[in-house]
Design a protein around this motif. Structure first.
Motif, PDB file in Angstrom:
ATOM      1  N   ASP A 165      10.054  -1.036 -10.788  1.00 46.10           N
ATOM      2  CA  ASP A 165      10.223  -2.209 -10.195  1.00 46.10           C
ATOM      3  C   ASP A 165      10.329  -1.837  -8.688  1.00 46.10           C
ATOM      4  OD1 ASP A 165      10.694  -4.610  -8.992  1.00 46.10           O
ATOM      5  OD2 ASP A 165      12.591  -4.849  -9.641  1.00 46.10           O
ATOM      6  N   ALA A 166       8.896  -1.705  -8.033  1.00 50.33           N
ATOM      7  CA  ALA A 166       9.081  -1.132  -6.708  1.00 50.33           C
ATOM      8  C   ALA A 166       8.306  -1.620  -5.551  1.00 50.33           C
ATOM      9  CB  ALA A 166       8.363   0.463  -6.719  1.00 50.33           C
ATOM     10  N   ALA A 167       8.489  -1.378  -4.366  1.00 49.24           N
ATOM     11  CA  ALA A 167       7.681  -2.159  -3.452  1.00 49.24           C
ATOM     12  C   ALA A 167       7.544  -1.037  -2.220  1.00 49.24           C
ATOM     13  CB  ALA A 167       8.504  -3.605  -2.825  1.00 49.24           C
ATOM     14  N   VAL A 168       6.549  -1.100  -1.542  1.00 51.44           N
ATOM     15  CA  VAL A 168       6.604  -0.349  -0.282  1.00 51.44           C
ATOM     16  C   VAL A 168       6.207  -1.088   0.891  1.00 51.44           C
ATOM     17  CG1 VAL A 168       4.963   1.393   0.620  1.00 51.44           C
ATOM     18  CG2 VAL A 168       5.468   1.787  -1.611  1.00 51.44           C
ATOM     19  N   LEU A 169       7.032  -0.959   1.781  1.00 50.49           N
ATOM     20  CA  LEU A 169       7.163  -1.510   3.163  1.00 50.49           C
ATOM     21  C   LEU A 169       6.258  -0.534   4.067  1.00 50.49           C
ATOM     22  CD1 LEU A 169      10.610  -3.024   3.660  1.00 50.49           C
ATOM     23  CD2 LEU A 169       8.904  -3.758   2.323  1.00 50.49           C
ATOM     24  N   ARG A 170       5.017  -1.168   4.438  1.00 50.94           N
ATOM     25  CA  ARG A 170       4.375  -0.342   5.449  1.00 50.94           C
ATOM     26  C   ARG A 170       4.621  -0.752   6.735  1.00 50.94           C
ATOM     27  NH1 ARG A 170      -1.260  -0.003   2.220  1.00 50.94           N
ATOM     28  NH2 ARG A 170      -1.252   1.900   1.355  1.00 50.94           N
ATOM     29  N   VAL A 171       5.468   0.057   7.287  1.00 51.11           N
ATOM     30  CA  VAL A 171       6.032  -0.033   8.813  1.00 51.11           C
ATOM     31  C   VAL A 171       5.102   0.094   9.902  1.00 51.11           C
ATOM     32  CG1 VAL A 171       8.215   0.406  10.165  1.00 51.11           C
ATOM     33  CG2 VAL A 171       8.326   0.013   7.602  1.00 51.11           C
ATOM     34  N   GLY A 172       5.120  -0.719  10.895  1.00 50.58           N
ATOM     35  CA  GLY A 172       4.539  -0.325  12.227  1.00 50.58           C
ATOM     36  C   GLY A 172       5.249   0.702  12.692  1.00 50.58           C
TER      37      GLY A 172
END
Length: 279
Positions: free
Chosen positions: A123-130
């Motif tokens: 149960d995973a999510a990646v936050l692509r950060v600026g």
């Protein structure tokens, strides 16, 4: 809720922990506990390709393997990077469905970590950060480095700060907004998209950031560009993320204007009269 934060001593991780500790019922750990959620803030922006691969690629793989064994139902929130998209197209925001075209070892290793997390079955999510900016920004990034140079230059009207090419555009986001997004993702009750962009949603000329920070600092000297610059960022002249999905999934939007972020960065680098640093 038991939340494990990896990289909690770093720039992003420190702000994440600060936000979590204000959350009612949250118990924050740096390791050694069976968690309900894990926020992985560990990563490296500097170093040779082998070092970058070890931290940014192998690190998430080891973490995913450990979670599958010890806490397969835990929510994993991994901090990725908008640099994974590679060179952007002027006046175009990238969405989570946009192609990834990494052009440096840093970009490629961060993308490898994202692929590992999103295909792990967790149960995973990646936050692509600026580009994070705000209080505590390290000198390894442009905002923190500029703040340090301005602090060293002081009010001297004859001071000259020489920088590389400042013509690129970047999507700056306050580090406190990044921390809030990570907390929302870790505590969201429902399933999340595998990837969410976290940015300011606006392409800002790097030159504008430097000049704004210089005005905030009361800098009276000159800033000169010599055309050089960071190898990590030099190949990408435009970067801007579409952040609509984060609004839909997390009810998240950036809450700090760039001027506020730079004021907080400058205040945090202020030197007290007795030689200590501001909190």
């Amino acid at each position: 809720m038991r939340i494990l934060v990896l990289g909690f001593t770093g720039y992003l991780g420190g702000h994440v922990v600060e936000h979590l500790r204000a959350l009612p019922g949250a118990r924050v750990f740096g390791g050694g506990r069976s968690p309900d959620a894990v926020i992985n803030c560990a990563g490296s922006t500097d170093g040779d390709p082998v070092t970058l691969a070890e931290v940014n690629s192998r690190g998430p793989a080891v973490l995913c393997a450990a979670l599958r064994e010890a806490a397969p139902s835990a929510r994993l929130v991994h901090l990725g990077s908008a640099a994974e998209y590679g060179p952007g197209t002027p006046d175009t925001r990238v969405t989570e469905a946009s192609a990834t075209r990494p052009v440096t070892p840093y970009c490629a290793t961060k993308l490898a970590g994202t692929v590992t997390v999103t295909t792990s079955g967790l149960d995973a999510a990646v936050l692509r950060v600026g580009n994070p900016v705000g209080p505590g920004a390290p000198p390894t990034g442009l905002p923190g480095r500029i703040a340090g140079l301005l602090r060293a230059a002081g009010p001297d009207p004859d001071a000259v700060i020489r920088l590389g090419d400042l013509s690129a555009y970047r999507d700056f986001v306050d580090v406190r907004d990044v921390a809030r997004a990570a907390v929302l993702a870790a505590t969201s009750p429902g399933p999340l998209p595998h990837v969410l962009n976290i940015g300011g949603g606006r392409a800002v000329p790097v030159r504008e950031l430097v000049r704004t920070l210089a005005r905030t600092a009361g800098f009276r000297g000159r800033i000169e560009e010599d055309g050089g610059g960071s190898a990590r960022s030099g190949a990408v002249s435009w970067q801007c993320s579409d952040i609509a999905a984060a609004g839909d999934s997390l009810d998240w939007r950036p809450s700090y204007a760039l001027e506020e972020s730079l004021a907080a960065l400058w205040a945090a680098t202020s030197v007290r009269p007795e030689g200590g640093r501001a909190p």
